[in-house]
Write a protein that holds these residues in place. Structure first.
Motif: not given
Length: 652
Positions: A471-480, A448-452, A512-516
């Protein structure tokens, strides 16, 4: 019979001799074949296949289904985990059921005497847990040792001593091994119901991966226990007896006593075995404080191994490296020397060896080369190799290596680690479900940080849910990652996954989802999909009594509904601010007033200003003034707004 057989051969060979329709080349080939047939035939030795050979061949013909849940849950559709917490719960439920069934079968073997399985399946039959030999004999003692009845074995040994019966050295060795391994207590029966309350309380206190009951109930070495008493009563004590006590003391935390016992062994001019030295090396941290003292003691033990002509094994060097891994820069030189010594005497390193090496360099902040460079050299040496577990710490290598890749943001190296996992059956060395979740969590975060985003989504569909429950942090990384690559149009799809994975009860993730979705304006099609997604979020959250709406979340949903021209539904959302004791922002009310103006809804505008006044907002006067200027109003409506404009302005 022989004569008829000969006639048959003559009749068969006749066409060849006459050569009907045969070319010279075919005649030559036929002659060679006839000549070879007269030579003796060597039947190859029969190959013995293991019992799982057919199943292994069938398994190799198919690949993993990335959309399927783990195989252990496919028998019962009601046990389909959506998150790691449910995975852990359902796994424990299955294990508890098996343990209960095993306990009932073993406790009542007389009811389970028939064997219906063909071929025989030993694990389905009752285990022999009851004592059959009651007389005081060495055979009865061996029976108790084989059944791991520690207290019963000690009692039987005491009775043998009292009766003057001699016990062989082999039996004494086995008895000491049993007592020392289980710390003079009967082993924990995993399926025993009386253990449930103790384990449950311990599980509440400890977090992290699931541990068996035997791991939760920590035992400590007691002074003058049965092992020490029996040892002191022995007329002759050999190295095997010393080894049993030393290893038992180290296993159960009596490090100082273990070294005292080793000193006693040397004073009696005995030689310790490699397992004793391995235990002593692992106990060095418990008897020495500083790094220099610990390294000096390790060096002394290694020199004594050389003097006693004891050849070290893999676990010897891994024990040394495990001590060194926590001392950063000062341990680098010794770690490399240990690795070179391993190779010099022909011992191949295991994954745990390289894990300790990487940890020693990783702790070194002032290292000249980066940590990724060290791991890169390790991966170059390991590339394409298949491993088997040789050290319990082998299962820590992959998660530690991926942690280095994540901290160094080295995507290419992360792919290299993953490619090694996919070689042969290396995936089995990822560890238990908890360790596997850590590994794939780090790998997914790195992606999520480095790949397309297209590649991220490809891996996302490949490892979830068959290998990893994010986890919820993993889904947060995906949203970012979606935000970084401007693929916010996929957010409604990700919301469905958030629901299926059981993370729809996480306020931060939902916000976070709603904000995006509410941050920028998009095409009408995208805005409509965002509005439907926002309504689904509201429906799901309303079903969760413990979920508390935040002002931002309510504002985001209202904004999304306004952009999709769903004014009535947006108005209902505004009512939730008051019922949830939340305050809408001035910008949200201004946007709502603009939508009312574009739709020509003067009555809705007045109700909006009245709502602002009800909430005692400072923006009430400004909203009333704007409504008076922009809308065509009746005299009654103007009077209402004039009153709100006057009373709504904050006093000086």
């Amino acid at each position: 019979m022989l004569q008829s057989g000969q006639e048959c051969l003559v009749n068969i060979e006749l066409p060849y001799t006459l050569g009907f329709g045969w070319t010279p080349v075919l005649r030559q080939q036929a002659a060679e074949t006839s000549k070879e047939s007269t030579e003796s035939i060597v039947i190859p030795t029969k190959k013995t296949w293991n019992k799982e050979a057919v199943l292994q061949a069938l398994a190799s013909s198919v690949s993993r289904d990335p959309t399927a849940y783990p195989y252990q849950f496919q028998d019962d559709p009601y046990l389909t985990p959506r998150s790691y917490a449910e995975f852990q719960l359902f796994s424990l439920s299955q294990e508890s059921g098996r343990a209960t069934a095993k306990y009932i079968v073993n406790s009542n073997p007389k009811f389970f005497t028939k064997d219906f399985a063909e071929p025989h399946i030993p694990c389905l039959m009752p285990e022999t847990v009851l004592l059959r030999l009651e007389e005081v004999t060495e055979e009865a003692l061996k029976e108790r040792i084989s059944l791991r009845k520690v207290k019963a074995a000690v009692d039987m040994y005491d009775q043998l001593l009292q009766s003057g019966t001699a016990v062989s050295k082999e039996t004494i060795h086995d008895l000491l091994d049993l007592i020392c391994f289980y710390c003079d207590k009967d082993p924990v029966q995993e399926e025993a119901p009386e253990l449930a309350d103790t384990v449950r309380d311990e599980l509440k206190r400890r977090k992290g991966r699931f541990r068996r009951a035997s791991e939760l109930l920590k035992l400590t070495w007691k002074e003058n226990n049965s092992a020490e008493r029996i040892f002191n009563l022995l007329p002759e004590r050999d190295a095997r007896c010393y080894s049993a006590l030393i290893r038992g003391m180290v296993k159960h935390g009596a490090y100082a006593k273990a070294f005292n016992m080793y000193t006693d062994l040397l004073n009696n001019k005995l030689t310790a075995d490699v397992h004793t030295f391995n235990a002593l090396i692992s106990a060095v941290t418990g008897v020495r404080e500083t790094y220099n003292e610990r390294w000096a003691l390790i060096t002394e033990l290694l020199n004594q191994m050389t003097q006693q002509k004891v050849r070290p094994n893999l676990l010897t060097f891994n024990s040394v490296l495990k001590v060194l891994r926590y001392y950063g820069y000062f341990s680098k030189t010794q770690a490399l020397q240990t690795l070179n010594e391993m190779k010099a005497i022909g011992i191949a390193p295991s994954l745990a060896t390289f894990d300790h090496i990487c940890a020693a360099f990783y702790k070194s902040v002032s290292s000249g080369s980066s940590n990724s460079d060290i791991l890169q050299e390790v991966m170059t040496e390991l590339a394409g190799r298949s491993f088997t577990c040789q050290d319990p710490d082998d299962v820590l290598f992959f998660s530690s290596a991926m942690k280095i890749c994540l901290n160094g943001k080295d995507l290419e190296l992360g792919y290299t680690v993953q490619s090694l996992v996919e070689v042969g059956e290396n995936w089995k060395l990822l560890g238990d479900s908890y360790q596997q979740s850590i590994y794939y969590g780090r790998f997914f975060t790195l992606l999520c940080m480095m790949e397309h985003i297209d590649v991220v989504l490809k891996w996302y569909r490949w490892i979830i849910p068959s290998l990893y429950y994010p986890s919820s942090l993993g889904m947060s990384d995906l949203l970012q990652a979606l935000d970084t690559d401007s693929r916010l149009d996929l957010l409604p799809t990700i919301w469905k996954d958030i629901r299926s994975l059981g993370h729809d009860n996480k306020p931060d993730l939902v916000e976070m989802l709603l904000g995006l979705m509410a941050r920028d304006s998009h095409s009408p099609e995208v805005q409509e999909s965002f509005a439907l997604c926002a309504l689904d979020v509201k429906t799901v959250v309303d079903e969760k009594p413990r979920f508390v709406w935040s002002a931002l979340s309510l504002s985001y949903i209202t904004t999304l509904l306004l952009r999709a021209n769903r004014t009535e539904e947006a108005w209902k959302m505004l009512q939730l601010f008051k019922s949830n004791n939340r305050v809408p922002s001035e910008g949200l009310l201004g946007n709502f007033l603009s939508v009312c103006h574009s739709e020509g809804s003067s009555q809705k505008a007045i109700e909006l200003v009245q709502l602002s006044a009800t909430l005692c907002l400072s923006a009430t006067g400004k909203l009333a003034k704007q409504a008076l200027a922009d809308f065509k109003l009746t005299e009654k409506q103007r009077a209402i707004l004039f009153d709100l404009e006057t009373t709504g302005e904050p006093s000086e």
